[in-house]
Each structure stands twice: as structure tokens, then as C-alpha cells.
Design an enzyme around this catalytic site. Structure first.
Site, short mmCIF file in Angstrom:
data_model
loop_
_atom_site.label_atom_id
_atom_site.label_comp_id
_atom_site.label_asym_id
_atom_site.label_seq_id
_atom_site.Cartn_x
_atom_site.Cartn_y
_atom_site.Cartn_z
N HIS A 22 47.76 62.82 53.27
CA HIS A 22 46.45 62.55 52.68
C HIS A 22 46.66 62.28 51.19
O HIS A 22 47.77 62.42 50.67
CB HIS A 22 45.52 63.74 52.89
N GLU A 74 45.80 63.97 48.57
CA GLU A 74 46.22 65.16 47.82
C GLU A 74 47.66 65.55 48.17
O GLU A 74 48.47 65.83 47.29
CB GLU A 74 45.28 66.32 48.15
N SER A 133 36.25 64.83 48.57
CA SER A 133 36.31 66.28 48.76
C SER A 133 37.42 66.63 49.76
O SER A 133 37.53 66.00 50.82
CB SER A 133 34.95 66.78 49.26
N CYS A 189 39.89 67.88 52.64
CA CYS A 189 39.84 68.42 54.00
C CYS A 189 40.50 69.80 54.00
O CYS A 189 41.03 70.26 52.99
CB CYS A 189 40.55 67.47 54.96
N CYS A 247 44.27 69.83 52.99
CA CYS A 247 44.50 69.67 51.55
C CYS A 247 43.99 70.89 50.78
O CYS A 247 44.59 71.30 49.78
CB CYS A 247 43.85 68.37 51.07
ZN ZN Z 1 43.16 66.08 53.36
#
Ligand code: ZN
Lengths: 143, 130
Positions: free
Chosen positions: A46, A48, A71, A73, A76
Site C-alpha cells: 500500500h 504507507e 486514511s 487501512c 497500514c
Molecule cells: Zn493500507
């Protein structure tokens, strides 16, 4: 956040999920990343987590702020707790609620910018490729 | 649907996860292993490779889930771990909706904050072995 959004746009231009992230220490961007699910066929990349990877192994995350266009998940968010990152700045949480309150409950300082650029890019991708977006979060908007 | 698993299948998967942990390079501590199964066979396996791959997120469950590739059947899968999951691994299990987690560390069950977190988020948690 401008740099994080630039990374998200790069991912979008490559056909990938447009989430970007940067790590900041003091006034300096020390790493930048973006979602690479499509680009690398990698479910755990992802925005992040890719950014954390770009930074490489570190002894400490003291003084690090993680900026992310969307925002985070729960994966992350778990990375934020695992590495002891104390501050997260989020571009927007309209396209995906994420876990800001969960992070706050664990003592992380979270700021949500409600950024129009982040919102419009992610909103556009979700409309265009709902299949990839659902795969990215395993169809789980709330966990 | 999450398939039922026999005790033998669960034990074989935990043994495979412990075997994976044994393959970790000496500097990759804590050594940990993970195996994903659909109940019939092994879907993917992994181990801590943070130092080996210079990749801070490459904990055992992350290596295993990444090795499993892009998929949509996580709710039907069981993740067998040699150790209790850390926060990154637990968050990933919850986000991807992995149906069941089996941990080969009985002592972890009562005290583990992350296993409590998984159970509170509707992940089936089992612990085997001492
Ligand atoms: Zn994530």
C-alpha cells in the site's frame, strides 16, 4: 502532502491504486512511496507500507511523521503501531474511512486535512476501477 | 466459507510454519514462520526476511501473504504462525479478512494483545502446541 499526492498521481498514471505516502523527519522528506498492488502484483504494498520500505530498515521511528493521501487501512495502521510512529497526517477519509480513531485510541497523533486533490483523484479511481479498489482492501471498508 | 480443518492438518501446517522459522537467517530476529492453507494444501509460506531483503515490513506473515499473490479468497484461508502476530501482521490479517489464525504458542493466548484484537475483529483464533 503535495509530495504524497504526486506519488499517488504517479501510481494512477501507471494504472495502479492512487495512494501515496511520504515520511518526514524534521523538515525533510526522507522517503516516498505509493501503492504497487498492480505494478508489482504485491498485495501488501500500500502507499504507507511501500513508503516504509523505501526508507529501509531503521533503528527508530522517533520524530517521524507519516503523510498519506488516504486514511490508512488496518494493515497500514498496524505498521504505524508496530514501528512506533507517533504522528500521521491523512489527506482525506471520505473515499475510505480508515482507522484514524483506532490510531488515536493507541496514542497516535492524527491530523485529517480533507484535501480536495486527494479526494478527487481517489474518487475518480474508485469509479473507474472498483474491482481493483475492492481487491486492495479485500472488500472491507470497515473492519 | 471457512473450511473446517482436522487436527492433523492444523498440526502439519504449524510444523511447516515452525520449519519456515528455522530457515530464517541468524540476523533476522525474532525468527518466525508462516503458512497459508485452504484446508487442503499449502497456498503459500513465508518467514521473517527483514534483514535478508532489507525490507522493514517483511515479517513472517507479511512475507507469506505477499507470496500468496493477489487474491479474493482470504476469508476461506487459515494462517498458521509459529509465534503470536505483531501489530503489522495482526492489522494485515484483519484488513484482508483472513478467516482463521492458528498460533503454535500456547502461552501467547491468554496474554497476547494482538490475538485479543483479532478475536474482537471476528477472526477465528486457535492455539496449538506448547
Ligand atoms: Zn493500507
Amino acid at each position: 502532502m503535495a509530495k504524497a499526492l504526486e506519488m499517488a498521481q504517479k501510481s494512477y498514471d501507471e494504472g495502479g491504486v492512487p495512494v501515496g505516502a511520504v515520511m518526514v523527519e524534521g523538515d525533510e522528506v526522507i522517503a516516498a512511496g505509493h501503492n504497487r498492488r498492480v505494478q508489482h502484483d504485491d498485495s501488501v504494498s500500500h502507499g504507507e507500507t511501500d513508503c516504509l520500505r523505501q526508507a529501509g530498515l531503521r533503528e527508530s521511528y522517533d520524530g517521524i511523521t507519516l503523510y498519506t493521501t488516504l486514511s490508512p487501512c488496518m494493515m497500514c495502521s498496524g505498521s504505524v503501531l508496530q514501528f512506533g510512529i507517533r504522528r500521521v497526517v491523512i489527506g482525506e477519509d471520505e473515499n475510505f474511512p480508515g482507522n484514524a480513531d483506532f490510531l488515536r485510541s493507541r496514542g497516535v497523533d492524527v491530523l485529517i486535512l480533507n484535501d480536495e486533490g486527494c479526494k478527487s483523484l481517489m474518487g475518480r479511481f474508485i469509479k473507474e476501477r472498483p474491482d481493483i479498489w475492492f481487491e486492495d482492501i479485500a472488500g472491507r471498508e470497515e473492519v | 466459507m471457512l473450511p473446517a480443518m482436522t487436527d492433523k492438518t492444523i498440526n502439519d501446517c504449524i510444523d511447516a510454519a515452525i520449519h519456515q522459522a528455522g530457515l530464517c537467517q541468524a540476523e533476522d530476529v525474532p525468527a518466525a514462520g508462516a503458512v497459508l492453507t485452504d484446508g487442503a494444501g499449502i497456498v503459500a509460506s513465508g518467514r521473517t526476511r527483514r534483514v535478508e531483503m532489507n525490507d522493514p515490513i517483511r515479517f513472517a506473515a507479511m512475507d507469506c501473504i505477499s507470496n500468496a499473490g493477489r487474491r479474493n479468497d482470504q476469508a476461506e484461508l487459515t494462517l498458521c504462525l509459529s509465534h503470536e502476530p505483531n501489530w503489522l501482521e495482526a492489522g494485515t490479517i484483519v484488513q484482508f479478512g483472513i478467516g482463521r489464525v492458528v498460533v503454535g504458542d500456547r502461552e501467547a493466548l491468554a496474554t497476547s494483545e494482538t490475538l485479543g484484537f483479532l478475536k474482537a475483529r471476528q477472526v477465528s483464533v486457535e492455539v496449538v502446541k506448547d
